[in-house]
Design a protein around this motif. Structure first.
Motif: not given
Length: 99
Positions: A20, A22, A70-71, A73-75, A77-79
């Motif tokens: 994580n 962020f 943002l964290g 959203i990034y997670t 996107y990644r998953d």
């Protein structure tokens, strides 16, 4: 606390920061905003102390909430985007190997 426990905790923090990224960014931003606003405290003019502190708190919390958003959203996107794409490529690779 002996050195083995300390190293385990440090590596745990580094591992969590990589999972994580962020979270440390949010913490750093929070402390940077608080430090900056405390530095600017002496030049606040005729603004009341309570109003200045409330503005500082709102800015710091806003940065942390933004970093958390943002964290997330990034997670997501990644998953949900990156992993299925990698799984699809692996399936295509298996299909090519079987031919």
């Amino acid at each position: 606390m002996n050195t083995v426990e300390y190293e385990d905790n440090e590596s745990k923090f580094i591992r969590k920061a990589k999972e994580n990224p962020f979270v440390p960014i949010g913490m750093t931003g929070f402390f940077a905003i608080v430090a900056y606003r405390l530095y600017k405290l002496k030049s606040r003019g005729d603004m009341k102390m309570s109003v200045h502190l409330i503005h500082m708190r709102v800015a710091a919390q806003g940065f942390v909430v933004g970093a958390m958003t943002l964290g997330v959203i990034y997670t997501m996107y990644r998953d949900f985007v990156m992993k299925p794409a990698a799984a699809q490529k692996a399936l295509e690779q298996k299909a090519l190997e079987k031919k």
